[in-house]
Scaffold this motif. Structure first.
Motif, mmCIF file in Angstrom:
data_model
loop_
_atom_site.group_PDB
_atom_site.id
_atom_site.type_symbol
_atom_site.label_atom_id
_atom_site.label_comp_id
_atom_site.label_asym_id
_atom_site.label_seq_id
_atom_site.Cartn_x
_atom_site.Cartn_y
_atom_site.Cartn_z
ATOM 1 N N GLY A 142 -39.438 -14.248 62.802
ATOM 2 C CA GLY A 142 -40.106 -13.097 62.199
ATOM 3 C C GLY A 142 -39.292 -12.469 61.075
ATOM 4 N N ILE A 143 -38.703 -13.299 60.258
ATOM 5 C CA ILE A 143 -37.807 -12.821 59.193
ATOM 6 C C ILE A 143 -38.572 -11.935 58.207
ATOM 7 C CG2 ILE A 143 -36.336 -13.564 57.261
ATOM 8 C CD1 ILE A 143 -35.980 -16.244 58.885
ATOM 9 N N GLN A 144 -38.016 -10.775 57.932
ATOM 10 C CA GLN A 144 -38.560 -9.895 56.900
ATOM 11 C C GLN A 144 -37.618 -9.924 55.699
ATOM 12 O OE1 GLN A 144 -41.619 -8.157 57.369
ATOM 13 N NE2 GLN A 144 -41.715 -9.424 59.202
ATOM 14 N N THR A 145 -38.125 -9.593 54.532
ATOM 15 C CA THR A 145 -37.332 -9.689 53.306
ATOM 16 C C THR A 145 -36.018 -8.910 53.444
ATOM 17 O OG1 THR A 145 -39.368 -9.873 52.040
ATOM 18 C CG2 THR A 145 -37.377 -9.302 50.808
ATOM 19 N N PHE A 190 -38.522 -17.469 53.857
ATOM 20 C CA PHE A 190 -39.163 -16.266 54.410
ATOM 21 C C PHE A 190 -38.533 -14.979 53.859
ATOM 22 C CE2 PHE A 190 -40.238 -19.598 57.417
ATOM 23 C CZ PHE A 190 -41.580 -19.345 57.652
ATOM 24 N N GLY A 191 -37.613 -15.134 52.919
ATOM 25 C CA GLY A 191 -37.059 -13.963 52.244
ATOM 26 C C GLY A 191 -35.772 -13.415 52.840
#
Lengths: 180, 384
Positions: free
Chosen positions: B174-177, B200-201
């Motif tokens: 669930g990688i967020q920027t 994924f940022g």
């Protein structure tokens, strides 16, 4: 911490593809994203065409039927097969299922050697273990393993031959005692 | 046909076996063109997966040419060259219809906790694998994907498992920027997970392993920071220290059952088999992720129990996600990435061996000899 010196900082935006799959809504992500309630799924009972069961297939007791397709190459056989059949009487939730299975695997290994011998084939364990690679790329490891195996073998021989001698000694003493 | 054959822990050989047969109307027979040895195969090779029967053929990473099809096969035809996803999926069950092709309910009779996997013991369905000249591929309307004409077979074979599993490891995290992502394990999957984390940022990607040559490879291939956990003291403290004492946002366990680094775990998990493998990496993952963080598991463990600090997971409010990869779901996107030059799968391949030398290949990969990252096996019929 010596590696710190070669871990130079990087600007992520310079990396090809950076952020290309970023998705702020990716939460919950797979596998929960497309969650479907079994009760509300009208096709939850649907099954594909079934493979004909023409040989023994061991089945988990946590399901009611044999799956629509299944593997066929190594049906249970011999003593290992007997152990496996017993193990499959218990659920995947129980050690009574898994631990006998590991035992069966080891019995199967011995049965495999016996089967080889019965077919006139002496297994080349040196080659089967890829020891040639150890000789080529890990010479010290090769000799360490060889020394360990030799020591263990020699120790086992000494142990058993020693026991044999003791038995003889005891029997001689017993004979002398009996003679007296 | 020639095929790899398992004979017991750390013993394999190449032997002549009968040709596979069509057993179901949706079956296909594939002539194998490339097959890889996977890190997960080592769990089988070491005898750690229950119900791994002597005589089995391993190999869940393979591509090939279709040489025979069952009467109901319509999506592929004889002569097609196909990527064969490592999991066997019917495409019709409750789980497949949710995109969970790694959790198919109609391909594995012997266990319900895992879907079927080619060449991965009877616990995973009892199918022979692709480290052979030919293989039976069930549900040929669902699994196999035609290899684009411009795609290298070496790229294609890594799309069967390594690329999708690394990608899904990053996806499940669930990688967020801007997130800091830690990957445990610099094997092929860990290296690919680190590479995909950037897609994924991720703002920072860190990989840990104990093999310097793999760390060096990861640094160059995945553009990540790489640390040898044997040289940094306690790896959890180290990660806290380099993340402002907060912990990583996301941690990916790309090691699984063969983990080193903790004597108790090694003895109980790998030597005595009292656990389903050594859970060192997962233990570290739970303890080194930040509170509220996400742990993604793509490393493979056996079906029994493991020693992990579940109390810490609860107290820290962690989300733990894991799964066998849904290869079929991910392939369209990943084929695009390969064709656009964003991912270079074949860059992972370090060794190529004839199938006849499969025992040497396993030994080399298992003992990490000759700086081995990924080995491709070439069946004799591959060049016909």
């Amino acid at each position: 911490m010596k590696d710190n010196a070669i871990n130079t900082p990087i600007d992520p935006k310079q990396i090809k593809g950076w952020g290309i799959d970023a998705d702020p809504k990716n939460d919950p992500t797979y596998p929960m994203r497309h969650r479907m309630n079994v009760g509300e799924d009208p096709d939850s009972k649907h099954r594909p065409t079934l493979q004909h069961v023409d040989e023994e297939v061991l089945k988990s007791i946590e399901r009611p039927n044999v799956s629509a397709v299944f593997g066929t190459p190594e049906p249970p056989r011999g003593l290992s097969g007997l152990i496996r059949r017993q193990a499959y009487k218990y659920s995947e939730n129980q050690y009574k299922h898994w631990l006998p299975m590991i035992l069966a695997d080891r019995v199967d290994m011995i049965e495999g050697v016996l089967d080889d011998l019965a077919h006139g084939h002496v297994p080349n364990i040196f080659a089967e273990r890829g020891a040639k690679m150890d000789w080529k790329y890990n010479r010290s490891g090769f000799f360490t393993r060889l020394a360990t195996i030799s020591l263990l073998t020699a120790g086992t021989i000494v142990l058993f031959s020693g026991k044999g001698k003791n038995k003889n000694k005891r029997s001689k003493k017993q004979r002398r005692y009996q003679d007296l | 046909m020639l095929a790899m054959e398992y004979r017991g822990p750390k013993r394999v050989r190449a032997v002549q076996k009968p040709m596979p047969e069509i057993k179901h109307p949706q079956d296909a027979i594939v002539r194998v063109l490339r097959a890889c040895i996977c890190g997960s195969d080592l769990h089988l090779y070491n005898g750690n997966i229950p119900d791994t029967r002597v005589g089995s053929t391993f190999g869940h990473e393979f591509v090939g040419e279709i040489v025979e099809i069952g009467p109901d096969v319509t999506k592929v035809k004889v002569g097609d060259r196909v990527i064969v996803p490592f999991n066997i999926a019917c495409g019709e069950c409750h789980f497949c219809r949710q995109g969970m092709f790694g959790n198919c309910h109609e391909s594995n009779t012997e266990a319900t906790a895992v879907g079927a996997i080619f060449g991965y013991s009877h616990t995973a369905g009892g199918f022979d694998g692709g480290q052979a000249e030919y293989a039976r591929v069930p549900y040929a309307n669902v699994g196999p994907v035609i290899i684009p004409p411009d795609m290298d077979l070496d790229d294609a074979v890594l799309l069967t498992d390594v690329v999708p599993t690394g990608y899904q490891g990053a996806e499940m995290a669930g990688i967020q920027t801007g997130d800091t992502v830690v990957v445990f394990g610099a094997g092929p999957i860990g290296i690919m997970a680190a590479r995909c984390a950037w897609l994924f940022g991720a703002g920072r990607v860190i990989i840990l392993d104990k093999e310097d040559y793999r760390l060096e490879f990861a640094r160059n291939y995945s553009y990540c920071e790489a640390y040898n956990f044997q040289e940094i003291g306690d790896p959890v403290v180290f990660i806290k220290k380099i993340t402002d004492w907060m912990g990583a946002d996301c941690v990916i366990d790309a090691v699984g059952a063969e983990a080193a680094g903790n004597t108790l775990q090694t003895i109980t998990g790998r030597k005595l088999l009292l656990q389903a493998g050594s859970a060192t990496a997962l233990h570290w993952a739970i303890n080194s992720v930040k509170k509220g963080g996400i742990v993604s598991i793509v490393g493979v463990y056996g079906p029994t129990d493991n020693l992990i600090p579940i109390g810490n997971a609860m107290n820290k409010g962690l989300t733990i996600r894991g799964n066998q990869t849904s290869v079929k779901r991910l392939l369209p996107r990943l084929i695009e990435h390969v064709q656009n030059g964003i991912i270079n799968p074949k860059g992972l391949i370090t060794h190529r061996m004839p199938l006849e030398e499969v025992a040497d290949g396993y030994r080399m990969f298992s003992d990490k000899l000759d700086n081995c990252i990924k080995t491709v096996l070439m069946p004799p019929t591959a060049n016909q």
